[in-house]
Design a protein around this motif. Structure first.
Motif, mmCIF file in Angstrom:
data_model
loop_
_atom_site.group_PDB
_atom_site.id
_atom_site.type_symbol
_atom_site.label_atom_id
_atom_site.label_comp_id
_atom_site.label_asym_id
_atom_site.label_seq_id
_atom_site.Cartn_x
_atom_site.Cartn_y
_atom_site.Cartn_z
ATOM 1 N N ARG A 200 -48.503 6.796 4.913
ATOM 2 C CA ARG A 200 -47.604 5.727 4.474
ATOM 3 C C ARG A 200 -48.212 4.357 4.740
ATOM 4 O O ARG A 200 -48.137 3.445 3.903
ATOM 5 N N TRP A 201 -48.843 4.184 5.902
ATOM 6 C CA TRP A 201 -49.483 2.910 6.224
ATOM 7 C C TRP A 201 -50.573 2.580 5.212
ATOM 8 O O TRP A 201 -50.682 1.432 4.757
ATOM 9 N N ARG A 204 -49.009 1.566 1.879
ATOM 10 C CA ARG A 204 -48.386 0.239 1.980
ATOM 11 C C ARG A 204 -49.441 -0.856 2.043
ATOM 12 O O ARG A 204 -49.240 -1.955 1.498
ATOM 13 N N ARG A 205 -50.559 -0.582 2.672
ATOM 14 C CA ARG A 205 -51.638 -1.562 2.697
ATOM 15 C C ARG A 205 -52.161 -1.821 1.278
ATOM 16 O O ARG A 205 -52.394 -2.966 0.900
ATOM 17 N N ASN A 207 -50.465 -1.499 -1.476
ATOM 18 C CA ASN A 207 -49.432 -2.264 -2.184
ATOM 19 C C ASN A 207 -49.323 -3.699 -1.691
ATOM 20 O O ASN A 207 -49.391 -4.650 -2.488
ATOM 21 N N ASP A 208 -49.150 -3.865 -0.392
ATOM 22 C CA ASP A 208 -48.745 -5.158 0.157
ATOM 23 C C ASP A 208 -49.910 -6.091 0.455
ATOM 24 O O ASP A 208 -49.778 -7.314 0.315
ATOM 25 N N VAL A 209 -51.044 -5.554 0.889
ATOM 26 C CA VAL A 209 -52.192 -6.383 1.246
ATOM 27 C C VAL A 209 -53.132 -6.574 0.061
ATOM 28 O O VAL A 209 -53.576 -7.688 -0.227
ATOM 29 N N GLU A 210 -53.409 -5.469 -0.641
ATOM 30 C CA GLU A 210 -54.355 -5.551 -1.748
ATOM 31 C C GLU A 210 -53.687 -5.779 -3.093
ATOM 32 O O GLU A 210 -54.368 -6.069 -4.097
ATOM 33 N N GLY A 211 -52.366 -5.660 -3.153
ATOM 34 C CA GLY A 211 -51.643 -5.953 -4.386
ATOM 35 C C GLY A 211 -51.919 -4.981 -5.516
ATOM 36 O O GLY A 211 -51.854 -5.346 -6.695
ATOM 37 N N SER A 213 -51.481 -0.777 -7.177
ATOM 38 C CA SER A 213 -50.656 0.431 -7.200
ATOM 39 C C SER A 213 -51.419 1.594 -6.594
ATOM 40 O O SER A 213 -52.642 1.687 -6.735
ATOM 41 N N PHE A 259 -41.458 4.931 -1.377
ATOM 42 C CA PHE A 259 -42.155 4.118 -2.369
ATOM 43 C C PHE A 259 -41.493 4.290 -3.735
ATOM 44 O O PHE A 259 -40.732 5.232 -3.953
#
Length: 276
Positions: A200-201, A204-205, A207-211, A213, A259
């Motif tokens: 999950r981490w 999420r990285r 999605n959220d850090v690298e923008g 999918s 997600f």
């Protein structure tokens, strides 16, 4: 979210223990497992892409029609799970055209996507991407940018890129980079091996850090801990195949909740062309 539709005895890890000539005599479990997956997806409100073997589709046409009728994308996994590294260009071209025609005939829909058996497209056979474009495919998800004993192209981009002279979009399986090395976080045995919180981490990285999918995959046999055991397979093959099967369905349920997921052809800019 993607599913590689193949039965438990058709995996590359067992090809030395199970002859293709014996496949028709093996007790099939793929249809029941796909129906369980369809129920899971329906309960979570998720649509996915099902990369389906042509030989499985021809044997279970009603299953394929249920996949399409429930709003999922139908895509090609080749005819009988032969790795691209075991085919010459002519054999590969015939395989992908036969599979696409069969899936479109059974499913009554266009087939735009392809995934190679065991992610067997890499630096030595990038001609396969040109063959896919020539055959009318719009995208492939056949490269994993990691080091692995069976597959991998670590120098490939980690995120979707134009291939075959801009005629095809290649969508690699998701990885994360740690200490300058890429690690698979896109599913399969890795998802069963790692603790769920690590998977999950990683996603999420992405999605959220690298923008970007995530591109996740699993197989119907992975939610089936009661499947028959294959005799004669190597210890490594048995470890990879049977590890944590009993935990897979519950982990998958958490993943579907944690997600937002959709079909490949709706997440990536397939219709606008691979260069977009």
């Amino acid at each position: 979210m993607t599913v590689d539709v193949e039965d438990y005895f058709q995996v590359s890890a067992f090809e030395s223990a199970v002859s293709r000539s014996d496949w028709d005599d093996m007790p099939g479990r793929v249809e029941a497992n796909v129906d369980r997956i369809l129920s899971l997806f329906d309960g979570a409100g998720v649509k996915a892409t099902f990369f389906t073997l042509g030989c499985v589709a021809s044997r279970h046409p009603d299953m394929v029609r249920r996949i399409v009728a429930q709003g999922h994308e139908l895509a090609s996994h080749g005819w009988s799970h032969v790795r691209v590294t075991q085919q010459d260009r002519s054999e590969f071209g015939e395989d992908i055209r036969r599979t696409r025609a069969t899936l479109e005939d059974i499913g009554g829909c266009a087939v735009q996507g392809y995934r190679a058996a065991s992610y067997s497209i890499g630096a030595a056979n990038l001609w396969a991407l040109d063959e896919l474009a020539d055959a009318g495919y719009r995208y492939s998800s056949s490269i994993v940018p990691i080091h692995h004993d069976l597959y991998g192209m670590p120098e490939a981009p980690r995120f979707p890129f134009a291939a075959a002279g801009g005629r095809l979009l290649e969508i690699p399986v998701s990885t994360v980079t740690i200490a300058r090395r890429n690690f698979n976080c896109g599913g399969g045995g890795w998802f069963r091996l790692y603790p769920y919180l690590l998977s999950r981490w990683c996603l999420r990285r992405i999605n959220d850090v690298e923008g970007e999918s995530g591109n996740f995959y699993f197989h119907p046999w992975e939610i089936d801990p009661g499947q028959p055991r294959i005799e004669g397979a190597s210890a490594r093959a048995r470890f990879r195949h049977y590890l944590n099967l009993q935990r897979m369905e519950s982990r998958l349920q958490r993943l579907l909740r944690d997600f937002s997921w959709d079909r490949v052809d709706r997440v990536y800019p397939i219709e606008n062309g691979p260069g977009v």
